[in-house]
Design a protein around this motif. Structure first.
Motif, PDB file in Angstrom:
ATOM      1  N   ARG A 513       0.836  -1.214   0.000  1.00 30.56           N
ATOM      2  CA  ARG A 513       0.000   0.000   0.000  1.00 30.56           C
ATOM      3  C   ARG A 513       0.866   1.258   0.000  1.00 30.56           C
ATOM      4  O   ARG A 513       0.558   2.242  -0.679  1.00 30.56           O
ATOM      5  CB  ARG A 513      -0.917  -0.008   1.222  1.00 30.56           C
ATOM      6  N   LEU A 514       1.946   1.222   0.763  1.00 27.93           N
ATOM      7  CA  LEU A 514       2.833   2.376   0.847  1.00 27.93           C
ATOM      8  C   LEU A 514       3.484   2.659  -0.499  1.00 27.93           C
ATOM      9  O   LEU A 514       3.562   3.808  -0.948  1.00 27.93           O
ATOM     10  CB  LEU A 514       3.901   2.123   1.912  1.00 27.93           C
ATOM     11  N   ARG A 515       3.926   1.622  -1.207  1.00 27.69           N
ATOM     12  CA  ARG A 515       4.590   1.821  -2.488  1.00 27.69           C
ATOM     13  C   ARG A 515       3.619   2.363  -3.531  1.00 27.69           C
ATOM     14  O   ARG A 515       3.988   3.214  -4.350  1.00 27.69           O
ATOM     15  CB  ARG A 515       5.224   0.513  -2.949  1.00 27.69           C
ATOM     16  N   ARG A 516       2.364   1.898  -3.508  1.00 26.27           N
ATOM     17  CA  ARG A 516       1.364   2.420  -4.443  1.00 26.27           C
ATOM     18  C   ARG A 516       1.090   3.897  -4.172  1.00 26.27           C
ATOM     19  O   ARG A 516       1.004   4.708  -5.104  1.00 26.27           O
ATOM     20  CB  ARG A 516       0.072   1.606  -4.349  1.00 26.27           C
ATOM     21  N   ALA A 517       0.959   4.237  -2.880  1.00 25.72           N
ATOM     22  CA  ALA A 517       0.701   5.637  -2.517  1.00 25.72           C
ATOM     23  C   ALA A 517       1.896   6.521  -2.873  1.00 25.72           C
ATOM     24  O   ALA A 517       1.730   7.655  -3.336  1.00 25.72           O
ATOM     25  CB  ALA A 517       0.399   5.738  -1.018  1.00 25.72           C
ATOM     26  N   LEU A 518       3.088   6.000  -2.664  1.00 26.27           N
ATOM     27  CA  LEU A 518       4.292   6.767  -3.017  1.00 26.27           C
ATOM     28  C   LEU A 518       4.357   7.027  -4.515  1.00 26.27           C
ATOM     29  O   LEU A 518       4.727   8.130  -4.951  1.00 26.27           O
ATOM     30  CB  LEU A 518       5.546   5.999  -2.574  1.00 26.27           C
ATOM     31  N   LYS A 519       4.027   6.023  -5.292  1.00 26.77           N
ATOM     32  CA  LYS A 519       4.101   6.172  -6.745  1.00 26.77           C
ATOM     33  C   LYS A 519       3.160   7.264  -7.241  1.00 26.77           C
ATOM     34  O   LYS A 519       3.500   8.030  -8.159  1.00 26.77           O
ATOM     35  CB  LYS A 519       3.754   4.829  -7.410  1.00 26.77           C
ATOM     36  N   ARG A 520       1.980   7.365  -6.616  1.00 24.55           N
ATOM     37  CA  ARG A 520       1.026   8.406  -7.020  1.00 24.55           C
ATOM     38  C   ARG A 520       1.497   9.796  -6.599  1.00 24.55           C
ATOM     39  O   ARG A 520       1.412  10.746  -7.363  1.00 24.55           O
ATOM     40  CB  ARG A 520      -0.345   8.126  -6.409  1.00 24.55           C
ATOM     41  N   SER A 521       2.012   9.920  -5.361  1.00 27.64           N
ATOM     42  CA  SER A 521       2.321  11.251  -4.814  1.00 27.64           C
ATOM     43  C   SER A 521       3.681  11.779  -5.239  1.00 27.64           C
ATOM     44  O   SER A 521       3.933  12.974  -5.135  1.00 27.64           O
ATOM     45  CB  SER A 521       2.256  11.204  -3.280  1.00 27.64           C
ATOM     46  N   THR A 522       4.562  10.898  -5.711  1.00 25.52           N
ATOM     47  CA  THR A 522       5.916  11.338  -6.081  1.00 25.52           C
ATOM     48  C   THR A 522       6.181  11.054  -7.556  1.00 25.52           C
ATOM     49  O   THR A 522       7.314  10.764  -7.948  1.00 25.52           O
ATOM     50  CB  THR A 522       6.979  10.628  -5.218  1.00 25.52           C
ATOM     51  N   SER A 523       5.147  11.172  -8.364  1.00 29.25           N
ATOM     52  CA  SER A 523       5.266  10.781  -9.768  1.00 29.25           C
ATOM     53  C   SER A 523       6.314  11.585 -10.526  1.00 29.25           C
ATOM     54  O   SER A 523       6.930  11.080 -11.464  1.00 29.25           O
ATOM     55  CB  SER A 523       3.900  10.921 -10.464  1.00 29.25           C
ATOM     56  N   GLY A 524       6.543  12.833 -10.152  1.00 25.98           N
ATOM     57  CA  GLY A 524       7.514  13.653 -10.883  1.00 25.98           C
ATOM     58  C   GLY A 524       8.897  13.642 -10.295  1.00 25.98           C
ATOM     59  O   GLY A 524       9.816  14.272 -10.836  1.00 25.98           O
ATOM     60  N   ALA A 525       9.075  12.942  -9.187  1.00 31.47           N
ATOM     61  CA  ALA A 525      10.361  12.958  -8.487  1.00 31.47           C
ATOM     62  C   ALA A 525      11.205  11.744  -8.865  1.00 31.47           C
ATOM     63  O   ALA A 525      10.703  10.748  -9.388  1.00 31.47           O
ATOM     64  CB  ALA A 525      10.133  12.980  -6.984  1.00 31.47           C
ATOM     65  N   THR A 526      12.492  11.862  -8.598  1.00 27.09           N
ATOM     66  CA  THR A 526      13.403  10.739  -8.778  1.00 27.09           C
ATOM     67  C   THR A 526      13.399   9.917  -7.501  1.00 27.09           C
ATOM     68  O   THR A 526      13.537  10.463  -6.404  1.00 27.09           O
ATOM     69  CB  THR A 526      14.833  11.235  -9.054  1.00 27.09           C
ATOM     70  N   MET A 527      13.271   8.605  -7.648  1.00 31.65           N
ATOM     71  CA  MET A 527      13.257   7.745  -6.470  1.00 31.65           C
ATOM     72  C   MET A 527      14.370   6.711  -6.570  1.00 31.65           C
ATOM     73  O   MET A 527      14.494   6.023  -7.586  1.00 31.65           O
ATOM     74  CB  MET A 527      11.902   7.038  -6.318  1.00 31.65           C
ATOM     75  N   VAL A 528      15.162   6.635  -5.509  1.00 28.45           N
ATOM     76  CA  VAL A 528      16.202   5.617  -5.402  1.00 28.45           C
ATOM     77  C   VAL A 528      15.863   4.771  -4.183  1.00 28.45           C
ATOM     78  O   VAL A 528      15.745   5.300  -3.070  1.00 28.45           O
ATOM     79  CB  VAL A 528      17.604   6.242  -5.251  1.00 28.45           C
ATOM     80  N   VAL A 529      15.695   3.486  -4.390  1.00 32.15           N
ATOM     81  CA  VAL A 529      15.277   2.585  -3.319  1.00 32.15           C
ATOM     82  C   VAL A 529      16.344   1.521  -3.115  1.00 32.15           C
ATOM     83  O   VAL A 529      16.689   0.784  -4.062  1.00 32.15           O
ATOM     84  CB  VAL A 529      13.928   1.914  -3.637  1.00 32.15           C
TER      85      VAL A 529
END
Length: 581
Positions: A513-529
């Protein structure tokens, strides 16, 4: 180093120190004048029965004594103010310098030692300044003035001064020289006590889980006993000093009375003069004693000053740029694009580099995942991105600019970091979230909590956003602590998010659930996991497989299953573990 610290950090308090000198001078003059008046009362008033002279001179002595007391009070006040100001400035300087340190310097000194240096060591230097303002300033005035006034009273008895003062200096000097190495050893052992205590407090769960309370108690007992042993040795020498001083004082008094009685007997000296001479000799010896007492404090303060100076003179291995870049390359809009070009890193003194030949680009709007076995260098790689360390070779770029050229504020403004071990500060949920953005509204805080899957448990807390958080976040669970740390990063709204194994304490459902919510709210940002768990990165746009400090494979989850043996081994090992469970 002690003298250098005092000169530098007492400079702002020169006016206070000047006032201390003036009032101590006035107090010393009064102390030197009073025995002469006392001699006059005995020789002129008492001997001749002149009551009026006794009363008038006694009144003068009373006024002088009151003025002396007032001067002493004011001098101590100003001296204490200067000493406290010095302590404040030193602690501030240490805090500021430690704040500039990279992980390398913090590790080299160790947190317990840095705490000791900013508290106990500063206190030793501060105490020296306070005692100097109250004792050391008056000591030379009283000793020099006492010698002059004693000779004026009777020249023939002055040979006693030439004998008593060197005897006292030699006796006390022998004791002080033996105390210096003990003080140096004491400060190091205080460091050890702080280190052991800190380890036991922060690792209390591990201690209890392995039933090692007895072992840890023995460790602390030994460290405590070591400090006590050195303190006792220094204490014995300190206890020896005062009997020696009193012995010299008493023998000197007897000698003055003995030889003075012969001079009174032959009529070459009066009783009042003898009493005045005895008073001046006591003043001289007490001044010498005060000076030697300071000599006891100076070695310990000197050791502490060396330790403080070591921190203040240490420069961070991560140096700020001389001409920092304050905007993205070419004036482009900040996007948070991260690029690593042939990056290598080796810890100082290491035989082999931790990372070698790391090259990749994490683009805005995409998720780049890094996975690998324990010890592959993932966390070290993360530390290079926000410049907690500087690369040994190659370059790390954000929006086309080398991070070594970026202004630190601009660099950190780009990044929202959620470390592997999330840390919460003493305060409330609100104050911890506002750490990411002090100007955030309450709606923004709740939105971040909802994305981080933390809203439910925060709402269940009695005070909600104002619920208390203890140091380190020890009053919430590991999963709650991770979600609050993620929410704190979300409140900041950076262009680049770095998650260093930040989902490890979450159950599979919450993680999804957290990853889905992150993908929606940070769509324009760069993510390094950075991840240990494959399920956390299956939807990543790019997965880098790290092994022994090198990227051995890259691609999407499905591509790596077909092309990377290392990735397949990681996936199969985790599937096997899940099936076993």
């Amino acid at each position: 180093m002690l003298w250098k610290l005092l000169v530098e950090y007492l400079r702002p308090h020169r006016a206070l120190l000047a006032a201390v000198v003036i009032f101590q001078l006035a107090q010393s003059i009064a102390s030197l004048y009073l025995p002469t008046l006392n001699a006059d009362i005995i020789d002129e008033g008492v001997a001749k029965g002149d009551t009026g002279y006794i009363l008038s001179t006694g009144t003068i002595m009373l006024v002088i004594t009151l003025a002396q007391i007032a001067c002493a009070v004011v001098a101590v006040y100003f001296g204490a103010k200067a000493a406290m100001g010095l302590g404040r400035d030193l602690r501030g300087a240490i805090f500021e310098r430690v704040g500039e340190f990279s992980e390398q310097e913090v590790t080299r000194f160790g947190a317990p030692s840095l705490i000791t240096r900013s508290t106990n060591d500063v206190q030793q230097v501060q105490q020296l300044v306070l005692m100097s303002a109250t004792l050391m300033v008056a000591a030379p005035m009283l000793s020099i003035g006492g010698v002059i006034m004693a000779i004026r009273q009777d020249v023939q008895l002055s040979w006693l001064i030439a004998v008593c003062v060197p005897v006292l200096l030699i006796a006390v000097g022998l004791i002080v020289t033996r105390m210096v190495p003990l003080f140096r050893k004491m400060q190091k052992r205080i460091d050890t006590v702080n280190r052991v205590l800190r380890e036991q407090l922060t690792g209390i769960r591990v201690v209890r889980a392995f039933v090692r309370e007895d072992v840890e108690t023995a460790r602390f007992t030994q460290a405590n006993a070591d400090v006590t042993d050195v303190a006792l040795q220094a204490g014995r020498l300190m206890a020896l000093m005062f009997p020696v001083v009193m012995l010299v004082l008493n023998v000197s008094s007897v000698a003055v009375i003995w030889f003075g009685s012969f001079r009174i007997g032959d009529g070459s000296m009066q009783v009042g003069t003898l009493i005045a001479f005895l008073s001046y000799l006591m003043q001289i010896l007490m001044s010498v004693m005060m000076a030697t007492f300071m000599a006891v404090m100076i070695p310990r303060a000197s050791v502490s000053a060396d330790r403080i100076g070591e921190v203040l003179s240490t420069r961070s291995s991560v140096l700020p740029p001389l001409n920092p870049v304050t905007a993205a390359a070419g004036g482009r809009r900040r996007r948070g694009e991260l690029e690593m070009r042939d990056v290598g890193f080796a810890y100082p003194g290491a035989d082999q580099p931790v990372l070698s030949g790391i090259s990749f680009t994490a683009k805005a709007g995409q998720t780049t995942a890094i996975i690998g076995s324990t010890g592959a260098g993932k966390t070290t790689l993360v530390n290079l991105m926000p410049r907690l360390f500087d690369v040994t070779t190659g370059a790390v770029l954000i929006d086309g600019v080398d991070v070594r050229d970026l202004h630190p504020d601009l660099l950190w403004g780009h990044i929202g970091l959620v470390p592997q071990r999330p840390y919460l500060f003493t305060g409330t949920v609100r104050s911890n979230l506002l750490y990411g953005n002090p100007a955030a509204t309450e709606d923004e805080l709740w939105e971040a909590l909802e994305i981080a899957q933390a809203r439910d448990f925060v709402e269940e807390m009695e005070a909600g956003l104002d619920a208390p958080i203890s140091q380190g976040g020890t009053n919430v669970s590991g999963g709650q602590r991770q979600r609050l740390a993620i929410a704190r990063a979300l409140v900041k709204r950076p262009e680049l998010y770095i998650f260093d194994d930040s989902f490890s304490s979450l159950d599979t459902g919450t993680d999804a659930r957290l990853r889905r919510a992150l993908k929606r709210s940070t769509s324009g940002a760069t993510m390094v996991v950075i991840a240990q768990r494959v399920s956390s990165i299956v939807e990543a746009d790019q997965i880098l497989v790290l092994d022994d400090g090198r990227i051995v494979s890259r691609g999407t989850h499905h591509e790596l299953l077909e092309t990377s043996e290392t990735y397949r081994e990681i996936v199969s090992s985790q599937l096997a573990a899940e099936e076993t469970v």
